[in-house]
Design a protein around this motif. Structure first.
Motif, PDB file in Angstrom:
ATOM      1  N   LEU A  94     -17.104  14.688  14.321  1.00 42.63           N
ATOM      2  CA  LEU A  94     -17.081  13.999  14.425  1.00 42.63           C
ATOM      3  C   LEU A  94     -16.484  13.114  16.492  1.00 42.63           C
ATOM      4  N   PHE A  95     -16.943  12.447  17.059  1.00 43.84           N
ATOM      5  CA  PHE A  95     -16.651  11.947  17.951  1.00 43.84           C
ATOM      6  C   PHE A  95     -16.054  10.795  18.243  1.00 43.84           C
ATOM      7  N   ASP A  96     -14.999  10.486  18.384  1.00 42.94           N
ATOM      8  CA  ASP A  96     -14.304   9.676  19.187  1.00 42.94           C
ATOM      9  C   ASP A  96     -13.974   9.052  20.215  1.00 42.94           C
ATOM     10  N   GLY A  97     -13.979   7.607  20.296  1.00 45.06           N
ATOM     11  CA  GLY A  97     -13.170   7.145  21.922  1.00 45.06           C
ATOM     12  C   GLY A  97     -13.074   5.895  21.361  1.00 45.06           C
ATOM     13  N   LEU A  98     -12.796   5.292  23.028  1.00 43.50           N
ATOM     14  CA  LEU A  98     -12.243   4.195  23.042  1.00 43.50           C
ATOM     15  C   LEU A  98     -13.658   2.988  22.977  1.00 43.50           C
ATOM     16  N   THR A  99     -14.880   3.427  23.571  1.00 45.89           N
ATOM     17  CA  THR A  99     -15.602   2.671  23.508  1.00 45.89           C
ATOM     18  C   THR A  99     -16.654   3.072  22.364  1.00 45.89           C
ATOM     19  N   GLU A 100     -17.726   2.691  22.249  1.00 46.13           N
ATOM     20  CA  GLU A 100     -18.626   3.147  22.074  1.00 46.13           C
ATOM     21  C   GLU A 100     -19.358   4.276  23.102  1.00 46.13           C
ATOM     22  N   GLU A 101     -19.485   3.765  23.764  1.00 49.46           N
ATOM     23  CA  GLU A 101     -20.126   4.624  24.388  1.00 49.46           C
ATOM     24  C   GLU A 101     -19.562   5.929  25.117  1.00 49.46           C
ATOM     25  N   GLN A 102     -18.092   6.046  25.556  1.00 45.68           N
ATOM     26  CA  GLN A 102     -17.343   7.627  25.305  1.00 45.68           C
ATOM     27  C   GLN A 102     -17.282   8.510  24.031  1.00 45.68           C
ATOM     28  N   ALA A 103     -17.803   7.994  23.313  1.00 47.27           N
ATOM     29  CA  ALA A 103     -17.850   8.297  22.224  1.00 47.27           C
ATOM     30  C   ALA A 103     -19.410   9.262  22.007  1.00 47.27           C
ATOM     31  N   ARG A 104     -20.095   8.336  22.047  1.00 45.01           N
ATOM     32  CA  ARG A 104     -21.893   8.957  22.460  1.00 45.01           C
ATOM     33  C   ARG A 104     -21.593  10.058  23.515  1.00 45.01           C
ATOM     34  N   GLU A 105     -20.800   9.755  24.750  1.00 45.27           N
ATOM     35  CA  GLU A 105     -21.387  10.775  25.608  1.00 45.27           C
ATOM     36  C   GLU A 105     -20.420  11.909  25.668  1.00 45.27           C
ATOM     37  N   ALA A 106     -19.248  12.254  24.740  1.00 42.60           N
ATOM     38  CA  ALA A 106     -18.021  13.463  23.997  1.00 42.60           C
ATOM     39  C   ALA A 106     -19.892  14.245  23.272  1.00 42.60           C
ATOM     40  N   MET A 107     -20.160  12.706  22.337  1.00 44.96           N
ATOM     41  CA  MET A 107     -20.720  13.704  21.395  1.00 44.96           C
ATOM     42  C   MET A 107     -22.451  14.387  22.233  1.00 44.96           C
ATOM     43  N   GLU A 108     -22.895  13.994  23.233  1.00 45.27           N
ATOM     44  CA  GLU A 108     -24.068  14.459  23.838  1.00 45.27           C
ATOM     45  C   GLU A 108     -24.003  15.775  25.050  1.00 45.27           C
ATOM     46  N   ALA A 109     -22.223  15.789  25.199  1.00 40.67           N
ATOM     47  CA  ALA A 109     -21.662  16.953  25.657  1.00 40.67           C
ATOM     48  C   ALA A 109     -21.781  17.998  24.969  1.00 40.67           C
ATOM     49  N   ALA A 110     -21.649  17.677  23.702  1.00 38.25           N
ATOM     50  CA  ALA A 110     -21.051  19.086  22.359  1.00 38.25           C
ATOM     51  C   ALA A 110     -22.654  19.347  22.664  1.00 38.25           C
ATOM     52  N   GLN A 111     -23.865  18.974  23.153  1.00 38.94           N
ATOM     53  CA  GLN A 111     -25.148  19.647  23.198  1.00 38.94           C
ATOM     54  C   GLN A 111     -24.563  20.807  23.673  1.00 38.94           C
ATOM     55  N   GLU A 112     -24.128  21.269  24.919  1.00 38.63           N
ATOM     56  CA  GLU A 112     -24.111  22.426  25.804  1.00 38.63           C
ATOM     57  C   GLU A 112     -23.484  23.802  24.452  1.00 38.63           C
ATOM     58  N   GLN A 113     -22.415  23.332  23.604  1.00 37.44           N
ATOM     59  CA  GLN A 113     -22.164  24.203  22.627  1.00 37.44           C
ATOM     60  C   GLN A 113     -22.451  24.993  21.055  1.00 37.44           C
ATOM     61  N   HIS A 114     -23.218  22.836  20.911  1.00 42.00           N
ATOM     62  CA  HIS A 114     -23.841  23.146  19.525  1.00 42.00           C
ATOM     63  C   HIS A 114     -24.850  23.361  19.148  1.00 42.00           C
ATOM     64  N   GLY A 115     -25.962  23.793  20.328  1.00 44.48           N
ATOM     65  CA  GLY A 115     -27.408  22.829  21.020  1.00 44.48           C
ATOM     66  C   GLY A 115     -28.276  21.255  20.194  1.00 44.48           C
ATOM     67  N   ASP A 116     -29.058  21.181  20.062  1.00 48.62           N
ATOM     68  CA  ASP A 116     -29.193  19.934  19.943  1.00 48.62           C
ATOM     69  C   ASP A 116     -29.121  19.325  19.115  1.00 48.62           C
ATOM     70  N   ILE A 117     -28.816  17.794  19.333  1.00 42.23           N
ATOM     71  CA  ILE A 117     -28.659  16.444  18.356  1.00 42.23           C
ATOM     72  C   ILE A 117     -30.044  16.751  17.179  1.00 42.23           C
ATOM     73  N   GLY A 118     -29.475  17.247  15.725  1.00 45.07           N
ATOM     74  CA  GLY A 118     -31.067  16.818  14.788  1.00 45.07           C
ATOM     75  C   GLY A 118     -30.541  15.799  14.670  1.00 45.07           C
ATOM     76  N   TYR A 119     -29.289  14.671  14.505  1.00 43.13           N
ATOM     77  CA  TYR A 119     -29.122  13.630  13.997  1.00 43.13           C
ATOM     78  C   TYR A 119     -28.061  13.202  14.219  1.00 43.13           C
ATOM     79  N   TRP A 120     -27.580  11.623  14.373  1.00 38.03           N
ATOM     80  CA  TRP A 120     -26.209  11.201  14.705  1.00 38.03           C
ATOM     81  C   TRP A 120     -26.800   9.586  13.918  1.00 38.03           C
ATOM     82  N   ASN A 121     -25.287   9.464  13.883  1.00 31.82           N
ATOM     83  CA  ASN A 121     -24.830   8.079  13.325  1.00 31.82           C
ATOM     84  C   ASN A 121     -23.461   7.661  14.147  1.00 31.82           C
ATOM     85  N   ARG A 122     -23.371   6.038  13.268  1.00 32.45           N
ATOM     86  CA  ARG A 122     -21.833   5.434  13.642  1.00 32.45           C
ATOM     87  C   ARG A 122     -21.178   5.886  12.258  1.00 32.45           C
ATOM     88  N   VAL A 123     -19.760   6.174  12.088  1.00 34.09           N
ATOM     89  CA  VAL A 123     -19.442   6.868  10.902  1.00 34.09           C
ATOM     90  C   VAL A 123     -19.092   5.272  10.065  1.00 34.09           C
TER      91      VAL A 123
END
Length: 129
Positions: A23-52
């Protein structure tokens, strides 16, 4: 002692190539998306994402931050043959709707949806008004 629970205004979920689902939280949707995209360095490519969507979030937004839906009014013209205002509504009806909103504790100038039911034919096309 119980800890206070914090709910960010936005929450996204993503599944990564390494099998993790985070899960990725943010004050804005863009902030949450940036955190999610940054996690690819540690966890690999995003296979699926969605709004909770769960008991606290609807389409990624914390439920207390979602504005109330607009008021919906249905004006039934059945049997009405009185005068109409410049918008094709019975004279004084808009003032009555605003007064009702005020009495219900709502802003009388808030956006509203108004449906005309069994309205008399309009002599002027909407794009020419």
């Amino acid at each position: 002692m119980d800890e206070a629970e914090f709910f960010a205004p936005w929450r996204l979920v993503a599944a990564f190539a390494d099998g993790s689902r985070l899960l990725f939280d943010g004050l804005t949707e863009e902030q949450a998306r940036e955190a999610m995209e940054a996690a690819q360095e540690q966890h690999g490519d995003i296979g699926y994402w969605n709004r909770v969507t769960d008991q606290n979030y609807e389409d990624g937004r914390y439920y207390k931050t979602i504005p109330e839906p607009p008021c919906v009014n249905v004006v039934d013209f059945t049997g009405y043959d009185g005068p109409l205002d410049e918008n094709g509504f019975p004279v004084g009806l808009m003032d009555e709707i605003a007064q009702n909103a005020k009495e219900e504790g709502r802003d009388p100038n808030e956006p509203q949806i108004i449906f005309k039911r069994n309205a008399p034919p309009d002599d002027q096309p909407p794009h020419e008004k």
